[in-house]
Design a protein around this motif. Structure first.
Motif, mmCIF file in Angstrom:
data_model
loop_
_atom_site.group_PDB
_atom_site.id
_atom_site.type_symbol
_atom_site.label_atom_id
_atom_site.label_comp_id
_atom_site.label_asym_id
_atom_site.label_seq_id
_atom_site.Cartn_x
_atom_site.Cartn_y
_atom_site.Cartn_z
ATOM 1 N N LEU A 175 0.827 -1.203 0.000
ATOM 2 C CA LEU A 175 0.000 0.000 0.000
ATOM 3 C C LEU A 175 0.864 1.257 0.000
ATOM 4 O O LEU A 175 0.568 2.231 -0.712
ATOM 5 C CB LEU A 175 -0.932 0.005 1.217
ATOM 6 C CG LEU A 175 -1.990 -1.102 1.251
ATOM 7 C CD1 LEU A 175 -2.810 -1.008 2.531
ATOM 8 C CD2 LEU A 175 -2.907 -1.026 0.043
ATOM 9 N N PHE A 176 1.928 1.251 0.796
ATOM 10 C CA PHE A 176 2.830 2.401 0.830
ATOM 11 C C PHE A 176 3.491 2.609 -0.531
ATOM 12 O O PHE A 176 3.718 3.741 -0.954
ATOM 13 C CB PHE A 176 3.907 2.217 1.899
ATOM 14 C CG PHE A 176 3.395 2.291 3.315
ATOM 15 C CD1 PHE A 176 2.107 2.699 3.588
ATOM 16 C CD2 PHE A 176 4.215 1.937 4.371
ATOM 17 C CE1 PHE A 176 1.620 2.751 4.886
ATOM 18 C CE2 PHE A 176 3.752 1.994 5.688
ATOM 19 C CZ PHE A 176 2.457 2.396 5.940
ATOM 20 N N ILE B 273 3.500 12.998 3.912
ATOM 21 C CA ILE B 273 2.200 13.359 4.490
ATOM 22 C C ILE B 273 1.116 13.109 3.453
ATOM 23 O O ILE B 273 1.110 13.707 2.376
ATOM 24 C CB ILE B 273 2.147 14.832 4.933
ATOM 25 C CG1 ILE B 273 3.242 15.136 5.962
ATOM 26 C CG2 ILE B 273 0.767 15.163 5.512
ATOM 27 C CD1 ILE B 273 3.298 16.597 6.374
ATOM 28 N N ILE B 274 0.195 12.213 3.780
ATOM 29 C CA ILE B 274 -0.941 11.931 2.913
ATOM 30 C C ILE B 274 -2.213 12.130 3.725
ATOM 31 O O ILE B 274 -2.318 11.650 4.862
ATOM 32 C CB ILE B 274 -0.878 10.498 2.360
ATOM 33 C CG1 ILE B 274 0.340 10.350 1.436
ATOM 34 C CG2 ILE B 274 -2.158 10.132 1.625
ATOM 35 C CD1 ILE B 274 0.576 8.955 0.927
ATOM 36 N N VAL B 275 -3.158 12.861 3.156
ATOM 37 C CA VAL B 275 -4.418 13.147 3.834
ATOM 38 C C VAL B 275 -5.564 12.558 3.019
ATOM 39 O O VAL B 275 -5.764 12.906 1.860
ATOM 40 C CB VAL B 275 -4.633 14.667 4.016
ATOM 41 C CG1 VAL B 275 -5.937 14.923 4.775
ATOM 42 C CG2 VAL B 275 -3.451 15.302 4.740
ATOM 43 N N PHE C 143 -4.980 10.894 8.426
ATOM 44 C CA PHE C 143 -3.598 11.239 8.074
ATOM 45 C C PHE C 143 -2.730 9.981 8.011
ATOM 46 O O PHE C 143 -2.819 9.115 8.891
ATOM 47 C CB PHE C 143 -2.997 12.176 9.120
ATOM 48 C CG PHE C 143 -3.430 13.604 9.006
ATOM 49 C CD1 PHE C 143 -2.582 14.562 8.471
ATOM 50 C CD2 PHE C 143 -4.688 13.998 9.436
ATOM 51 C CE1 PHE C 143 -2.977 15.887 8.373
ATOM 52 C CE2 PHE C 143 -5.090 15.320 9.345
ATOM 53 C CZ PHE C 143 -4.230 16.270 8.804
ATOM 54 N N LEU C 144 -1.898 9.908 7.004
ATOM 55 C CA LEU C 144 -0.838 8.909 6.942
ATOM 56 C C LEU C 144 0.474 9.676 6.901
ATOM 57 O O LEU C 144 0.807 10.323 5.896
ATOM 58 C CB LEU C 144 -0.987 8.032 5.694
ATOM 59 C CG LEU C 144 0.075 6.942 5.506
ATOM 60 C CD1 LEU C 144 0.017 5.930 6.655
ATOM 61 C CD2 LEU C 144 -0.098 6.232 4.173
ATOM 62 N N VAL C 145 1.206 9.625 8.018
ATOM 63 C CA VAL C 145 2.424 10.427 8.156
ATOM 64 C C VAL C 145 3.597 9.495 8.465
ATOM 65 O O VAL C 145 3.626 8.843 9.506
ATOM 66 C CB VAL C 145 2.286 11.477 9.276
ATOM 67 C CG1 VAL C 145 3.572 12.296 9.387
ATOM 68 C CG2 VAL C 145 1.088 12.391 9.014
ATOM 69 N N ASN C 146 4.536 9.440 7.525
ATOM 70 C CA ASN C 146 5.721 8.590 7.695
ATOM 71 C C ASN C 146 5.345 7.163 8.104
ATOM 72 O O ASN C 146 5.957 6.563 8.986
ATOM 73 C CB ASN C 146 6.676 9.201 8.714
ATOM 74 C CG ASN C 146 7.312 10.486 8.202
ATOM 75 O OD1 ASN C 146 7.607 10.614 7.021
ATOM 76 N ND2 ASN C 146 7.515 11.439 9.094
ATOM 77 N N GLY C 147 4.300 6.649 7.472
ATOM 78 C CA GLY C 147 3.916 5.264 7.714
ATOM 79 C C GLY C 147 2.982 5.048 8.888
ATOM 80 O O GLY C 147 2.574 3.917 9.145
ATOM 81 N N GLU C 148 2.617 6.105 9.610
ATOM 82 C CA GLU C 148 1.703 5.989 10.755
ATOM 83 C C GLU C 148 0.351 6.590 10.397
ATOM 84 O O GLU C 148 0.277 7.703 9.897
ATOM 85 C CB GLU C 148 2.277 6.688 11.986
ATOM 86 C CG GLU C 148 3.487 5.997 12.593
ATOM 87 C CD GLU C 148 3.163 4.612 13.137
ATOM 88 O OE1 GLU C 148 2.056 4.438 13.690
ATOM 89 O OE2 GLU C 148 4.005 3.713 12.993
#
Length: 209
Positions: free
Chosen positions: A114-115, A125-127, A184-189
């Motif tokens: 997915l990443f 940073i993905i929103v 939010f997906l930030v640095n894999g979190e």
């Protein structure tokens, strides 16, 4: 606050030809037949073997055994009846039953794929946002003010983005049924249902410096 409601089962349900994942093999000896189950997959499987036999002894009913990943075991030994013509038919089912370690490995592989699709390496940073969601619009405005580069993905109009978001949330919390936008997906979190967006984005900007 606009919410997304879903009940989503993360299930590995790939339809394949039966012998691609699990195979039953037969080895003939002077006295009878030995039937083996071969598990070709990377996870443990529970295999149930049913037989229809003629002039072969040793079968009492369905046989169920656990077969480790990339391994094979003998399911049953059948004996010939002297001087009698024999025959048999097999029917079998199998169910993935991964160990705890294999479950962790599966989750990591899913995340990796997915990443890779989202290109998180170049988009830290993905929103994920819902169309018409005022909190999502506020988050976008705040991120722009902080001059943070981000990818803004509409899960309302893009079903693929929606499924990816759900997969990521479920990997973190398999029991969740409700989340709040934005996600939010930030640095894999993955972070969702954020109560204080202003504080969250302020801390995000500080950490990204």
């Amino acid at each position: 606050m606009r919410h997304l409601f879903f009940l989503f089962l993360l299930v590995c349900s790939i339809v394949r030809a039966q012998n691609e994942d699990v195979e039953i093999r037969t080895h003939e000896t002077e006295s009878g037949l030995a039937l083996y189950a071969l598990n070709k997959t990377a996870v443990q499987h529970e295999i149930t073997l049913n037989l229809s036999v003629k002039n072969l002894s040793g079968y009492q009913g369905p046989i169920t055994k656990m077969v480790k990943a990339k391994d094979s075991i003998q399911m049953i030994q059948l004996s010939f009846q002297e001087g009698m013509p024999w025959s048999y038919e097999t029917n079998y089912t199998y169910t993935p039953t991964p160990t705890e370690e294999e479950q962790v490995q599966q989750k990591e592989q899913v995340k990796k794929e997915l990443f890779g699709f989202l290109d998180t390496k170049n988009n830290p940073i993905i929103v994920f946002y819902g169309e018409g969601c005022t909190r999502s619009a506020y988050a976008k405005e705040m991120l722009e003010k902080k001059k943070l580069a981000f990818k803004y993905l509409n899960v309302t109009t893009n079903d693929h983005y929606n499924k990816i978001m759900q997969e990521l949330v479920l990997l973190k919390d398999p029991d969740i049924t409700t989340i709040g936008y934005p996600v939010f997906l930030v640095n894999g979190e993955i972070d969702y249902s954020i109560e204080n967006l202003r504080w969250y984005i302020k801390e995000l900007a500080s950490n990204m410096e």
